[in-house]
Design a protein around this motif. Sequence first.
Motif, PDB file in Angstrom:
ATOM      1  N   GLY A  11      37.538  46.594  29.506  1.00 37.07           N
ATOM      2  CA  GLY A  11      38.420  46.084  28.452  1.00 37.07           C
ATOM      3  C   GLY A  11      38.578  44.577  28.545  1.00 37.07           C
ATOM      4  N   ILE A  12      39.226  44.011  27.534  1.00 35.30           N
ATOM      5  CA  ILE A  12      39.483  42.573  27.511  1.00 35.30           C
ATOM      6  C   ILE A  12      40.270  42.172  28.767  1.00 35.30           C
ATOM      7  N   GLY A  13      39.869  41.070  29.380  1.00 37.05           N
ATOM      8  CA  GLY A  13      40.580  40.579  30.557  1.00 37.05           C
ATOM      9  C   GLY A  13      40.333  41.362  31.833  1.00 37.05           C
ATOM     10  N   SER A  14      39.322  42.272  31.798  1.00 36.39           N
ATOM     11  CA  SER A  14      39.061  43.088  32.994  1.00 36.39           C
ATOM     12  C   SER A  14      38.229  42.329  34.039  1.00 36.39           C
ATOM     13  N   GLU A 137      47.716  43.699  34.020  1.00 32.10           N
ATOM     14  CA  GLU A 137      46.896  42.597  34.536  1.00 32.10           C
ATOM     15  C   GLU A 137      45.945  42.088  33.444  1.00 32.10           C
ATOM     16  N   GLN A 138      45.355  43.000  32.651  1.00 29.88           N
ATOM     17  CA  GLN A 138      44.503  42.611  31.518  1.00 29.88           C
ATOM     18  C   GLN A 138      45.280  41.697  30.564  1.00 29.88           C
ATOM     19  N   ILE A 139      46.507  42.107  30.236  1.00 32.37           N
ATOM     20  CA  ILE A 139      47.330  41.349  29.289  1.00 32.37           C
ATOM     21  C   ILE A 139      47.643  39.966  29.858  1.00 32.37           C
ATOM     22  N   ARG A 140      48.037  39.940  31.144  1.00 27.56           N
ATOM     23  CA  ARG A 140      48.394  38.654  31.775  1.00 27.56           C
ATOM     24  C   ARG A 140      47.203  37.693  31.783  1.00 27.56           C
ATOM     25  N   ARG A 141      46.027  38.198  32.197  1.00 29.51           N
ATOM     26  CA  ARG A 141      44.830  37.346  32.278  1.00 29.51           C
ATOM     27  C   ARG A 141      44.411  36.820  30.916  1.00 29.51           C
ATOM     28  N   THR A 142      44.442  37.717  29.918  1.00 29.26           N
ATOM     29  CA  THR A 142      43.973  37.321  28.582  1.00 29.26           C
ATOM     30  C   THR A 142      44.922  36.315  27.953  1.00 29.26           C
ATOM     31  N   MET A 143      46.226  36.513  28.121  1.00 29.90           N
ATOM     32  CA  MET A 143      47.200  35.549  27.592  1.00 29.90           C
ATOM     33  C   MET A 143      46.969  34.177  28.229  1.00 29.90           C
ATOM     34  N   GLN A 144      46.705  34.180  29.531  1.00 32.54           N
ATOM     35  CA  GLN A 144      46.495  32.934  30.268  1.00 32.54           C
ATOM     36  C   GLN A 144      45.178  32.263  29.838  1.00 32.54           C
ATOM     37  N   ALA A 170      31.780  56.618  32.841  1.00 27.80           N
ATOM     38  CA  ALA A 170      31.405  55.785  33.999  1.00 27.80           C
ATOM     39  C   ALA A 170      30.712  56.591  35.092  1.00 27.80           C
ATOM     40  N   HIS A 171      29.625  56.028  35.620  1.00 29.33           N
ATOM     41  CA  HIS A 171      29.028  56.539  36.855  1.00 29.33           C
ATOM     42  C   HIS A 171      29.665  55.823  38.049  1.00 29.33           C
ATOM     43  N   ASP A 172      30.020  54.552  37.830  1.00 29.27           N
ATOM     44  CA  ASP A 172      30.649  53.735  38.876  1.00 29.27           C
ATOM     45  C   ASP A 172      31.840  53.009  38.263  1.00 29.27           C
ATOM     46  N   VAL A 173      32.904  52.888  39.046  1.00 28.82           N
ATOM     47  CA  VAL A 173      34.099  52.159  38.603  1.00 28.82           C
ATOM     48  C   VAL A 173      34.438  51.112  39.663  1.00 28.82           C
ATOM     49  N   LEU A 174      34.593  49.867  39.203  1.00 26.12           N
ATOM     50  CA  LEU A 174      35.002  48.794  40.111  1.00 26.12           C
ATOM     51  C   LEU A 174      36.385  48.341  39.657  1.00 26.12           C
ATOM     52  N   VAL A 175      37.395  48.605  40.479  1.00 32.35           N
ATOM     53  CA  VAL A 175      38.762  48.198  40.121  1.00 32.35           C
ATOM     54  C   VAL A 175      38.925  46.728  40.512  1.00 32.35           C
ATOM     55  N   ASN A 176      39.022  45.881  39.497  1.00 32.44           N
ATOM     56  CA  ASN A 176      39.063  44.439  39.717  1.00 32.44           C
ATOM     57  C   ASN A 176      40.499  43.932  39.615  1.00 32.44           C
ATOM     58  N   ASP A 177      41.253  44.104  40.704  1.00 31.05           N
ATOM     59  CA  ASP A 177      42.658  43.674  40.671  1.00 31.05           C
ATOM     60  C   ASP A 177      42.964  42.667  41.780  1.00 31.05           C
TER      61      ASP A 177
END
Length: 202
Positions: A11-14, A137-144, A170-177
Motif C-alpha cells: 500500500g501507499i507509504g509501505s 504508519e502508512q498514513i504517517r509516512r505518506t503525510m510526511q 502473497a507468497h512472502d510478506v516483509l513487515v516494514n515497520d
Amino acid sequence: MTPWILGLTGGIGSGKSAAAACFDALGIHTVDADHAARWVVEPGRPALQAIVDRFGNEVLQEDGQLNRAALRTRIFSDAEERRWLESLLHPLIGAEIRQHLRQATSPYAILVSPLLIESGQYRMTQRVLVIDTPEEEQIRRTMQRDQVAEDQVKAILQVQAAREKRLQHAHDVLVNDRDLHWLQQQVERLHQQYLRFKGGQP
C-alpha cells in the motif's frame, strides 16, 4: 535461462519503492508499473493521440505532455470514461512491462506495482512479495512524504486493494515497520533465498 518474475507490491507509504531500490542495488532488474504507465502516454505514442481525440486538447499541457490532473478530473466522476481509459491503457501498459521484463539478465526480475493485485498484473509473475506496514504508519509516512492531509491518504487507501486481499496473494510478506538499514537486511535475506529458487519456487 529466462529469469522468473517476482511481483512486489504494498500500500501507499509501505516502503515498496525503498525495498525495490534495495533489490536494484543487489543487481536485480526491476520494472516499475508506474513508469510504464507514464511511458505509454508520452508525446508521439498512439495512446496519447487516442486520449486527445476522446477528451480534447484541454487534457494536454502546453509542452504537449499529458496533463494528468486535467484527465483525472474528467474521469473521476464518470465511471464510463474511466472504463474507456482503462481498456485503452491496461493492455498497452502490460505490453510495455513485458517488453522491459524481457530485457532482464539477472537470475530473477521484479515487477513493482502498487496495483499488482487490483490490475491483475500479478498474473505476469511467478511469486508475490508484499511489503506490509501497519496502517497508522502508512498514513504517517505518506503525510510526511507528500505533505498531504490525513483524509487524502485515507481516500487513497480506500482505492488500493484491502490489505487482506494483498496478503491472500502473497507468497512472502516483509513487515516494514523499522528503519532503512533493517529493510536492507531483510531484502538481502530474501534475495539469497530467491537466488536458489527455480521459476519462483524453492
